[in-house]
Design an enzyme around this catalytic site. Structure first.
Site, short mmCIF file in Angstrom:
data_model
loop_
_atom_site.label_atom_id
_atom_site.label_comp_id
_atom_site.label_asym_id
_atom_site.label_seq_id
_atom_site.Cartn_x
_atom_site.Cartn_y
_atom_site.Cartn_z
N ASP A 9 -5.70 6.97 -37.11
CA ASP A 9 -4.44 7.16 -36.41
C ASP A 9 -4.75 7.35 -34.80
O ASP A 9 -4.55 8.50 -34.92
CB ASP A 9 -3.12 6.76 -37.57
CG ASP A 9 -2.23 5.93 -36.82
OD1 ASP A 9 -2.36 5.37 -35.40
OD2 ASP A 9 -0.74 6.07 -37.78
N GLY A 10 -3.27 7.24 -34.20
CA GLY A 10 -2.77 7.58 -33.39
C GLY A 10 -1.38 7.77 -32.57
O GLY A 10 -0.81 6.55 -33.12
N GLU A 47 -5.50 6.57 -30.61
CA GLU A 47 -6.49 5.89 -31.49
C GLU A 47 -7.54 5.84 -31.31
O GLU A 47 -8.51 6.00 -32.85
CB GLU A 47 -5.64 4.46 -31.51
CG GLU A 47 -4.34 4.08 -31.52
CD GLU A 47 -4.42 4.20 -32.92
OE1 GLU A 47 -4.62 4.11 -34.03
OE2 GLU A 47 -2.83 3.31 -33.01
N ASP A 69 -5.75 0.50 -37.73
CA ASP A 69 -4.58 -0.10 -37.36
C ASP A 69 -4.09 -0.07 -35.83
O ASP A 69 -3.80 -1.17 -36.05
CB ASP A 69 -2.71 -0.01 -38.23
CG ASP A 69 -2.92 1.68 -36.93
OD1 ASP A 69 -2.74 2.00 -36.25
OD2 ASP A 69 -1.08 2.04 -37.80
N HIS A 123 2.56 1.35 -40.99
CA HIS A 123 3.55 1.35 -41.53
C HIS A 123 3.80 0.24 -42.54
O HIS A 123 5.13 0.21 -42.54
CB HIS A 123 4.69 1.22 -40.16
CG HIS A 123 4.18 2.28 -39.05
ND1 HIS A 123 3.86 3.39 -39.13
CD2 HIS A 123 3.85 1.73 -37.77
CE1 HIS A 123 3.90 4.46 -38.22
NE2 HIS A 123 3.28 2.68 -37.03
N ASP A 133 -0.84 8.77 -39.67
CA ASP A 133 0.43 8.68 -38.71
C ASP A 133 1.05 9.67 -38.67
O ASP A 133 1.46 10.08 -37.96
CB ASP A 133 0.72 7.52 -39.54
CG ASP A 133 2.24 7.24 -38.42
OD1 ASP A 133 2.02 7.12 -37.28
OD2 ASP A 133 3.64 7.16 -38.48
#
Length: 146
Positions: A9-10, A47, A69, A123, A133
């Site tokens: 994740d970024g 990301e 995501d 999320h 995250d």
């Protein structure tokens, strides 16, 4: 060939702004966490950077499932990348591809591996995605404070 799950994740505070990436490599029940970031970056750059850094950490050719995501990263890998290369880094609208240096770096580090990217809703309680995250946001917030 080892089967690796690469969760990534970024995050970017400001977009552009201070950003971070978080990655978890999972193999045979063991996990390794990685994170990093940059002072002036975008969410999409972080990301993709998380995926790149995760692949760099692999020491031999692997079968890698990338779980993210980011539809930008997942669609980029699974759908768009071959066409961008074929069209000399131009998208379907004939405009230059954004973040071309990162995509070229991804191509280089992904060469030895068999890769498939899978999208997960962000999320939404996915354990590894949530952890990535946190790693990404924590790194970005640390950079912002410096």
């Amino acid at each position: 060939m080892k089967q690796i799950n690469l969760y990534s994740d970024g995050s970017s505070l400001g977009n552009p702004g201070p950003g971070g990436w978080g990655t978890i490599l999972e193999y045979n029940g063991k996990e390794k966490e990685l994170c990093g970031g940059q002072l002036d970056t975008t969410n999409n750059q972080m990301e993709l950077k998380g995926v790149i850094e995760g692949l760099k950490a692999l020491k031999e050719p692997c079968s890698v499932q990338i779980i993210s995501d980011s539809s930008y990263v997942v669609k980029g890998i699974n759908e768009w990348l071959a066409g961008w290369v074929r069209n000399n880094w131009r998208n379907a609208s004939k405009k230059p591809v954004k973040n071309v240096e990162l995509w070229q770096e991804y191509l280089e580090v992904s060469k030895p591996h068999k890769i498939y990217a899978k999208w997960v809703k962000g999320h939404a309680g996915h354990e590894h995605n949530e952890r990535c995250d946190i790693l990404a946001r924590t790194f970005a917030e640390k950079l912002k404070e410096e």
